[in-house]
Design a protein around this motif. Sequence first.
Motif, mmCIF file in Angstrom:
data_model
loop_
_atom_site.group_PDB
_atom_site.id
_atom_site.type_symbol
_atom_site.label_atom_id
_atom_site.label_comp_id
_atom_site.label_asym_id
_atom_site.label_seq_id
_atom_site.Cartn_x
_atom_site.Cartn_y
_atom_site.Cartn_z
ATOM 1 N N ILE A 77 -106.364 -28.771 -44.465
ATOM 2 C CA ILE A 77 -105.472 -29.099 -45.572
ATOM 3 C C ILE A 77 -104.265 -28.156 -45.559
ATOM 4 O O ILE A 77 -104.418 -26.947 -45.485
ATOM 5 N N THR A 78 -103.077 -28.745 -45.649
ATOM 6 C CA THR A 78 -101.851 -27.950 -45.620
ATOM 7 C C THR A 78 -101.137 -27.904 -46.970
ATOM 8 O O THR A 78 -100.302 -27.034 -47.197
ATOM 9 N N SER A 79 -101.451 -28.848 -47.868
ATOM 10 C CA SER A 79 -100.815 -28.841 -49.185
ATOM 11 C C SER A 79 -101.669 -29.630 -50.171
ATOM 12 O O SER A 79 -102.307 -30.618 -49.799
ATOM 13 N N VAL A 80 -101.672 -29.164 -51.416
ATOM 14 C CA VAL A 80 -102.334 -29.878 -52.515
ATOM 15 C C VAL A 80 -101.348 -29.976 -53.674
ATOM 16 O O VAL A 80 -100.508 -29.103 -53.859
ATOM 17 N N ALA A 81 -101.456 -31.050 -54.460
ATOM 18 C CA ALA A 81 -100.555 -31.214 -55.597
ATOM 19 C C ALA A 81 -101.216 -32.085 -56.653
ATOM 20 O O ALA A 81 -101.676 -33.192 -56.348
ATOM 21 N N TRP A 82 -101.269 -31.567 -57.881
ATOM 22 C CA TRP A 82 -101.772 -32.348 -58.996
ATOM 23 C C TRP A 82 -100.752 -33.407 -59.389
ATOM 24 O O TRP A 82 -99.542 -33.151 -59.379
ATOM 25 N N ASN A 83 -101.243 -34.573 -59.759
ATOM 26 C CA ASN A 83 -100.382 -35.591 -60.351
ATOM 27 C C ASN A 83 -99.829 -35.055 -61.668
ATOM 28 O O ASN A 83 -100.554 -34.459 -62.457
ATOM 29 N N ARG A 84 -98.540 -35.264 -61.910
ATOM 30 C CA ARG A 84 -97.878 -34.697 -63.090
ATOM 31 C C ARG A 84 -98.107 -35.503 -64.365
ATOM 32 O O ARG A 84 -97.765 -35.051 -65.456
ATOM 33 N N LYS A 85 -98.699 -36.697 -64.235
ATOM 34 C CA LYS A 85 -98.925 -37.550 -65.397
ATOM 35 C C LYS A 85 -100.401 -37.825 -65.660
ATOM 36 O O LYS A 85 -100.783 -38.126 -66.790
ATOM 37 N N THR A 86 -101.229 -37.740 -64.624
ATOM 38 C CA THR A 86 -102.649 -38.066 -64.746
ATOM 39 C C THR A 86 -103.466 -36.905 -64.210
ATOM 40 O O THR A 86 -103.576 -36.714 -62.996
ATOM 41 N N ALA A 87 -104.058 -36.127 -65.105
ATOM 42 C CA ALA A 87 -104.684 -34.856 -64.733
ATOM 43 C C ALA A 87 -105.813 -34.963 -63.710
ATOM 44 O O ALA A 87 -105.932 -34.100 -62.840
ATOM 45 N N PRO A 88 -106.691 -35.974 -63.759
ATOM 46 C CA PRO A 88 -107.793 -35.970 -62.797
ATOM 47 C C PRO A 88 -107.381 -36.333 -61.372
ATOM 48 O O PRO A 88 -108.209 -36.314 -60.463
ATOM 49 N N VAL A 89 -106.117 -36.693 -61.172
ATOM 50 C CA VAL A 89 -105.664 -37.179 -59.867
ATOM 51 C C VAL A 89 -104.846 -36.113 -59.162
ATOM 52 O O VAL A 89 -103.999 -35.455 -59.765
ATOM 53 N N LEU A 90 -105.106 -35.945 -57.868
ATOM 54 C CA LEU A 90 -104.315 -35.022 -57.053
ATOM 55 C C LEU A 90 -104.218 -35.562 -55.639
ATOM 56 O O LEU A 90 -104.948 -36.483 -55.256
ATOM 57 N N THR A 91 -103.314 -34.998 -54.876
ATOM 58 C CA THR A 91 -103.212 -35.361 -53.470
ATOM 59 C C THR A 91 -103.490 -34.144 -52.614
ATOM 60 O O THR A 91 -103.209 -33.004 -52.998
ATOM 61 N N ALA A 92 -104.069 -34.402 -51.458
ATOM 62 C CA ALA A 92 -104.271 -33.370 -50.439
ATOM 63 C C ALA A 92 -103.763 -33.943 -49.127
ATOM 64 O O ALA A 92 -104.057 -35.099 -48.791
ATOM 65 N N ILE A 93 -102.973 -33.152 -48.421
ATOM 66 C CA ILE A 93 -102.428 -33.635 -47.157
ATOM 67 C C ILE A 93 -102.877 -32.722 -46.030
ATOM 68 O O ILE A 93 -103.216 -31.559 -46.236
ATOM 69 N N SER A 94 -102.873 -33.298 -44.835
ATOM 70 C CA SER A 94 -103.425 -32.593 -43.682
ATOM 71 C C SER A 94 -102.461 -32.633 -42.506
ATOM 72 O O SER A 94 -101.700 -33.593 -42.344
ATOM 73 N N SER A 95 -102.517 -31.623 -41.685
ATOM 74 C CA SER A 95 -101.712 -31.602 -40.463
ATOM 75 C C SER A 95 -102.239 -32.577 -39.426
ATOM 76 O O SER A 95 -101.659 -32.722 -38.353
ATOM 77 N N SER A 96 -103.341 -33.267 -39.730
ATOM 78 C CA SER A 96 -103.883 -34.289 -38.823
ATOM 79 C C SER A 96 -103.202 -35.633 -39.011
ATOM 80 O O SER A 96 -103.473 -36.571 -38.276
ATOM 81 N N GLY A 97 -102.332 -35.756 -40.037
ATOM 82 C CA GLY A 97 -101.637 -37.008 -40.277
ATOM 83 C C GLY A 97 -102.162 -37.784 -41.468
ATOM 84 O O GLY A 97 -101.695 -38.891 -41.735
ATOM 85 N N LEU A 98 -103.112 -37.218 -42.187
ATOM 86 C CA LEU A 98 -103.746 -37.934 -43.293
ATOM 87 C C LEU A 98 -103.263 -37.437 -44.648
ATOM 88 O O LEU A 98 -103.166 -36.236 -44.882
ATOM 89 N N ILE A 99 -102.978 -38.378 -45.531
ATOM 90 C CA ILE A 99 -102.649 -38.099 -46.928
ATOM 91 C C ILE A 99 -103.738 -38.756 -47.764
ATOM 92 O O ILE A 99 -103.999 -39.958 -47.606
ATOM 93 N N THR A 100 -104.396 -38.007 -48.630
ATOM 94 C CA THR A 100 -105.431 -38.600 -49.469
ATOM 95 C C THR A 100 -105.107 -38.386 -50.937
ATOM 96 O O THR A 100 -104.580 -37.351 -51.326
ATOM 97 N N ILE A 101 -105.454 -39.388 -51.729
ATOM 98 C CA ILE A 101 -105.352 -39.321 -53.182
ATOM 99 C C ILE A 101 -106.776 -39.200 -53.714
ATOM 100 O O ILE A 101 -107.633 -40.041 -53.396
ATOM 101 N N TRP A 102 -107.036 -38.166 -54.505
ATOM 102 C CA TRP A 102 -108.366 -37.897 -55.034
ATOM 103 C C TRP A 102 -108.400 -38.145 -56.530
ATOM 104 O O TRP A 102 -107.457 -37.793 -57.245
ATOM 105 N N ASP A 103 -109.487 -38.744 -57.007
ATOM 106 C CA ASP A 103 -109.751 -38.876 -58.430
ATOM 107 C C ASP A 103 -110.979 -38.018 -58.724
ATOM 108 O O ASP A 103 -112.091 -38.337 -58.286
ATOM 109 N N LEU A 104 -110.783 -36.919 -59.441
ATOM 110 C CA LEU A 104 -111.876 -35.988 -59.650
ATOM 111 C C LEU A 104 -112.941 -36.523 -60.601
ATOM 112 O O LEU A 104 -114.049 -35.996 -60.649
#
Length: 199
Positions: A77-104
């Motif tokens: 994982i190279t970066s994480v960021a919380w959604n600014r409008k919906t608290a349980p949601v965040l994104t994690a991105i990877s140097s492998s080419g993958l972007i994922t959206i997580w719902d905690l």
Amino acid sequence: VITTAVQHTAAATCLDFCPLHQNLIVTGSAAGELAVCDMNDPSKKTVYSFDAAKTAMAGAVPGLAAGGGGKGTQHPITSVAWNRKTAPVLTAISSSGLITIWDLRRKCPILSLTDSSNVAAKWRSAAWDPSDATVLVTAADEDKNPVVLWDLRSCQMPRYFAGHTRGVWCTSWNPADPTLLVTSGKDRTLCWNPATFEI
């Protein structure tokens, strides 16, 4: 040192405080781990793993099983960021080419994004639109189309910001003015209006 809130099995690579619940922090690691910690009680932490999630979610979340080869995790994982409008949601991105959206709330990724023009993009930074919970910008250490805007409401292809000719490592969306987005790369730093894609 106030406390040691999170311990990963490999080097921590990024972190972000939740803007809606400021006691929550998420960190990412080179081992493909996401750790969410409540700073009011640092003993309360939950660790999620890209590698564990990809096994359970590969069918439901296309692209999650993809990634770089080699020893260890496929998705550092190279970066994480919380959604600014919906608290349980965040994104994690990877140097492998993958972007994922997580719902905690679900404790797993709910969506993965891959740039079809560069499936192995070395993603470095992500920023959510402060006024729209479904719009995300990502930046990659790539010389072609390094800055990408994703609209999660539709299945449209991502849109590209034309201005950088070298890789971009940082991106920041002004939380008070969503018409201001800054990207900084190996060539220069640019300020954009994301609505018009103009510098």
